[in-house]
Design a protein around this motif. Structure first.
Motif, PDB file in Angstrom:
ATOM      1  N   SER A 282       0.812  -1.215   0.000  1.00  0.00           N
ATOM      2  CA  SER A 282       0.000   0.000   0.000  1.00  0.00           C
ATOM      3  C   SER A 282       0.851   1.274   0.000  1.00  0.00           C
ATOM      4  N   TYR A 283       2.101   1.178   0.410  1.00  0.00           N
ATOM      5  CA  TYR A 283       2.979   2.351   0.392  1.00  0.00           C
ATOM      6  C   TYR A 283       3.893   2.367  -0.840  1.00  0.00           C
ATOM      7  N   GLU A 284       3.717   1.396  -1.713  1.00  0.00           N
ATOM      8  CA  GLU A 284       4.474   1.375  -2.962  1.00  0.00           C
ATOM      9  C   GLU A 284       3.732   2.241  -3.976  1.00  0.00           C
ATOM     10  N   ILE A 285       4.290   3.403  -4.282  1.00  0.00           N
ATOM     11  CA  ILE A 285       3.605   4.360  -5.141  1.00  0.00           C
ATOM     12  C   ILE A 285       3.729   3.984  -6.605  1.00  0.00           C
ATOM     13  N   ALA A 286       4.914   3.594  -7.022  1.00  0.00           N
ATOM     14  CA  ALA A 286       5.135   3.252  -8.424  1.00  0.00           C
ATOM     15  C   ALA A 286       6.488   2.578  -8.583  1.00  0.00           C
ATOM     16  N   THR A 287       6.643   1.912  -9.717  1.00  0.00           N
ATOM     17  CA  THR A 287       7.952   1.435 -10.155  1.00  0.00           C
ATOM     18  C   THR A 287       8.282   2.168 -11.449  1.00  0.00           C
ATOM     19  N   MET A 288       9.358   2.935 -11.417  1.00  0.00           N
ATOM     20  CA  MET A 288       9.751   3.727 -12.580  1.00  0.00           C
ATOM     21  C   MET A 288      10.844   2.992 -13.344  1.00  0.00           C
ATOM     22  N   ARG A 289      10.577   2.718 -14.610  1.00  0.00           N
ATOM     23  CA  ARG A 289      11.559   1.987 -15.399  1.00  0.00           C
ATOM     24  C   ARG A 289      12.800   2.837 -15.640  1.00  0.00           C
ATOM     25  N   ASN A 290      13.853   2.185 -16.053  1.00  0.00           N
ATOM     26  CA  ASN A 290      15.101   2.884 -16.317  1.00  0.00           C
ATOM     27  C   ASN A 290      15.040   3.548 -17.691  1.00  0.00           C
ATOM     28  N   TYR A 291      15.257   4.858 -17.711  1.00  0.00           N
ATOM     29  CA  TYR A 291      15.222   5.613 -18.963  1.00  0.00           C
ATOM     30  C   TYR A 291      16.616   6.106 -19.329  1.00  0.00           C
ATOM     31  N   ARG A 292      17.599   5.271 -19.060  1.00  0.00           N
ATOM     32  CA  ARG A 292      18.973   5.716 -19.237  1.00  0.00           C
ATOM     33  C   ARG A 292      19.263   6.163 -20.672  1.00  0.00           C
ATOM     34  N   SER A 293      18.615   5.567 -21.669  1.00  0.00           N
ATOM     35  CA  SER A 293      18.873   5.952 -23.052  1.00  0.00           C
ATOM     36  C   SER A 293      18.356   7.357 -23.362  1.00  0.00           C
ATOM     37  N   LEU A 294      17.401   7.836 -22.562  1.00  0.00           N
ATOM     38  CA  LEU A 294      16.864   9.179 -22.782  1.00  0.00           C
ATOM     39  C   LEU A 294      17.646  10.250 -22.028  1.00  0.00           C
ATOM     40  N   MET A 295      18.374   9.868 -20.994  1.00  0.00           N
ATOM     41  CA  MET A 295      19.036  10.834 -20.144  1.00  0.00           C
ATOM     42  C   MET A 295      20.041  11.715 -20.878  1.00  0.00           C
ATOM     43  N   MET A 305      12.914  14.359 -19.732  1.00  0.00           N
ATOM     44  CA  MET A 305      12.939  13.285 -20.720  1.00  0.00           C
ATOM     45  C   MET A 305      11.633  13.192 -21.481  1.00  0.00           C
ATOM     46  N   PHE A 306      10.504  13.444 -20.794  1.00  0.00           N
ATOM     47  CA  PHE A 306       9.209  13.292 -21.451  1.00  0.00           C
ATOM     48  C   PHE A 306       8.860  14.467 -22.362  1.00  0.00           C
ATOM     49  N   ASP A 307       9.757  15.451 -22.475  1.00  0.00           N
ATOM     50  CA  ASP A 307       9.552  16.583 -23.387  1.00  0.00           C
ATOM     51  C   ASP A 307      10.407  16.491 -24.646  1.00  0.00           C
ATOM     52  N   LEU A 308      11.191  15.442 -24.770  1.00  0.00           N
ATOM     53  CA  LEU A 308      12.107  15.326 -25.903  1.00  0.00           C
ATOM     54  C   LEU A 308      11.343  15.226 -27.223  1.00  0.00           C
ATOM     55  N   GLY A 316      12.132   7.899 -34.118  1.00  0.00           N
ATOM     56  CA  GLY A 316      11.629   6.536 -34.255  1.00  0.00           C
ATOM     57  C   GLY A 316      11.121   5.943 -32.965  1.00  0.00           C
ATOM     58  N   SER A 317      11.661   4.776 -32.620  1.00  0.00           N
ATOM     59  CA  SER A 317      11.226   4.069 -31.414  1.00  0.00           C
ATOM     60  C   SER A 317      11.544   4.861 -30.147  1.00  0.00           C
ATOM     61  N   THR A 318      12.553   5.720 -30.225  1.00  0.00           N
ATOM     62  CA  THR A 318      12.888   6.543 -29.054  1.00  0.00           C
ATOM     63  C   THR A 318      11.746   7.488 -28.721  1.00  0.00           C
ATOM     64  N   GLN A 319      11.051   7.999 -29.728  1.00  0.00           N
ATOM     65  CA  GLN A 319       9.918   8.886 -29.483  1.00  0.00           C
ATOM     66  C   GLN A 319       8.779   8.150 -28.778  1.00  0.00           C
ATOM     67  N   LYS A 320       8.591   6.871 -29.109  1.00  0.00           N
ATOM     68  CA  LYS A 320       7.589   6.078 -28.396  1.00  0.00           C
ATOM     69  C   LYS A 320       7.992   5.897 -26.926  1.00  0.00           C
ATOM     70  N   TYR A 321       9.288   5.755 -26.702  1.00  0.00           N
ATOM     71  CA  TYR A 321       9.813   5.635 -25.345  1.00  0.00           C
ATOM     72  C   TYR A 321       9.562   6.919 -24.559  1.00  0.00           C
ATOM     73  N   VAL A 322       9.696   8.051 -25.237  1.00  0.00           N
ATOM     74  CA  VAL A 322       9.407   9.347 -24.624  1.00  0.00           C
ATOM     75  C   VAL A 322       7.940   9.417 -24.208  1.00  0.00           C
ATOM     76  N   GLN A 323       7.046   8.926 -25.054  1.00  0.00           N
ATOM     77  CA  GLN A 323       5.618   8.932 -24.737  1.00  0.00           C
ATOM     78  C   GLN A 323       5.319   8.038 -23.538  1.00  0.00           C
ATOM     79  N   THR A 324       5.985   6.879 -23.481  1.00  0.00           N
ATOM     80  CA  THR A 324       5.823   6.001 -22.319  1.00  0.00           C
ATOM     81  C   THR A 324       6.315   6.692 -21.051  1.00  0.00           C
ATOM     82  N   CYS A 325       7.434   7.380 -21.160  1.00  0.00           N
ATOM     83  CA  CYS A 325       7.986   8.130 -20.033  1.00  0.00           C
ATOM     84  C   CYS A 325       6.987   9.166 -19.543  1.00  0.00           C
TER      85      CYS A 325
END
Length: 349
Positions: A282-295, A305-308, A316-325
């Motif tokens: 109940s105190y686990e708010i979220a799990t944030m994936r690693n976005y090291r390729s966007l950093m 990162m989510f504004d790239l 390409g696929s990096t833009q989809k990753y940005v949307q997921t972020c």
């Protein structure tokens, strides 16, 4: 206004990255956000401001006396022209010449402000250590020292009418962090699913409770009404798991093992329960994936990162990753906002 300290006494878990992106996403949701950098390493300040702006803040002309005596030497046309840092605000206390000086937050964008950090903040450690002990006896000077961060933050938050204050602190249990944390209404803990983070929780939880007990039971009853002081509530808001470099849908065996231990350790060490169900997240708010390729792209573009955009190299696929972020940080911000509303109600009781 409600404040959140992002804290874990283990470094390298992505605390400042979380604070930076959370500040921007909460601002997108129409909230007025004040980000406060109380980490002497000043990583949050360096993430938000460019080098020219940092030079304006951290050069010789960033000091209050120098700013007043040599105004012509200030750098022009930056967000930090004529601005001061938290180190400037506490300088009168450090030098024994007076109380805190007011610091106007730097306007980052509409609805988002920064109270900048400074590497000189580390010099305040010894003063705060002595102030904490002397405040037990009700020494007004010691109390002003110990409450300095709280009063600086409160003044700054009121000046911009902030809804939420995010406080980034360093990874230790020293005097600077103690003063920062007693100033916070709530505490959000970024974690990695590993032995070091769990060991950090075992140290952190009892320490926070000890600080709260001593402040509320020994110090605060002696504080005169003329000195604004925090309640040191430090309500545990929950934890955010910062994923290592691996796929979320295929965690390695070691990761799963440590992940399964987090709820019990958090419930017993941080919340102070004698026992806690191992499956109660109940105190686990979220799990944030690693976005090291966007950093690297975000760092070069000086934006979250989510504004790239494609122009920043997110193709390409990096833009989809940005949307997921963007989707994940938006969900995180919404959940934290909801939990803060509950915490606000608890504080008013």
């Amino acid at each position: 206004m409600i404040s959140v300290a992002l804290f874990n006494n283990k470094g390298g878990v992505g605390k400042t990255t979380l604070a930076y992106h959370l500040a921007h996403m909460l601002q997108r949701q129409g909230l007025r956000i004040l980000a406060v950098d109380l980490d002497p390493q000043s990583n949050l300040t360096a993430a938000i401001l460019d080098e020219q702006e940092l030079e304006a803040l951290w050069g010789e002309d960033s000091e209050l006396a120098a700013q007043e005596s040599r105004p012509a030497q200030r750098m022009l046309f930056t967000r930090t022209d004529g601005q001061y840092t938290i180190a400037d605000a506490i300088r009168p206390i450090m030098e024994g010449t007076g109380d805190i000086a007011h610091v106007t937050p730097v306007a980052v964008t509409e609805g988002l402000w920064l109270l900048p950090g400074n590497l000189e903040l580390s010099k305040f450690e010894d003063k705060l250590s002595a102030g904490w002990l002397n405040s037990y006896g009700g020494d007004p000077a010691a109390i002003r020292t110990t409450t300095a961060f709280y009063r600086i933050i409160t003044q700054a938050a009121h000046s911009v009418d902030a809804d939420i204050v995010l406080i980034d602190v360093g990874p230790n249990l020293g005097a600077i962090n103690r003063a920062a944390l007693i100033a916070a209404d709530t505490v959000l803990m970024p974690l990695a699913a590993d032995l070091f983070s769990l060991k950090g929780l075992l140290n952190l939880g009892p320490t926070l409770r000890e600080w709260r007990t001593k402040w509320q039971g020994v110090v605060r009853p002696q504080i005169p009404s003329s000195i604004p002081s925090p309640t040191a509530s430090m309500q545990p808001l929950g934890y955010v798991i910062m994923q290592p470099e691996m796929r979320l849908d295929r965690p390695v065996r070691a990761y799963e093992r440590w992940l399964a231990r987090i709820p019990w350790v958090y419930g017993t060490a941080v919340l102070g329960h004698d026992t806690w169900p191992a499956d109660d997240r109940s105190y686990e708010i979220a799990t944030m994936r690693n976005y090291r390729s966007l950093m690297p792209l975000a760092h070069d573009a000086r934006k979250p990162m989510f504004d790239l955009k494609a122009a920043d190299g997110a193709l390409g696929s990096t833009q989809k990753y940005v949307q997921t972020c963007y989707q994940e940080f938006r969900a995180l911000a919404e959940e934290i906002t909801s939990r803060l509303e509950t915490a606000r109600g608890n504080l008013l009781q």
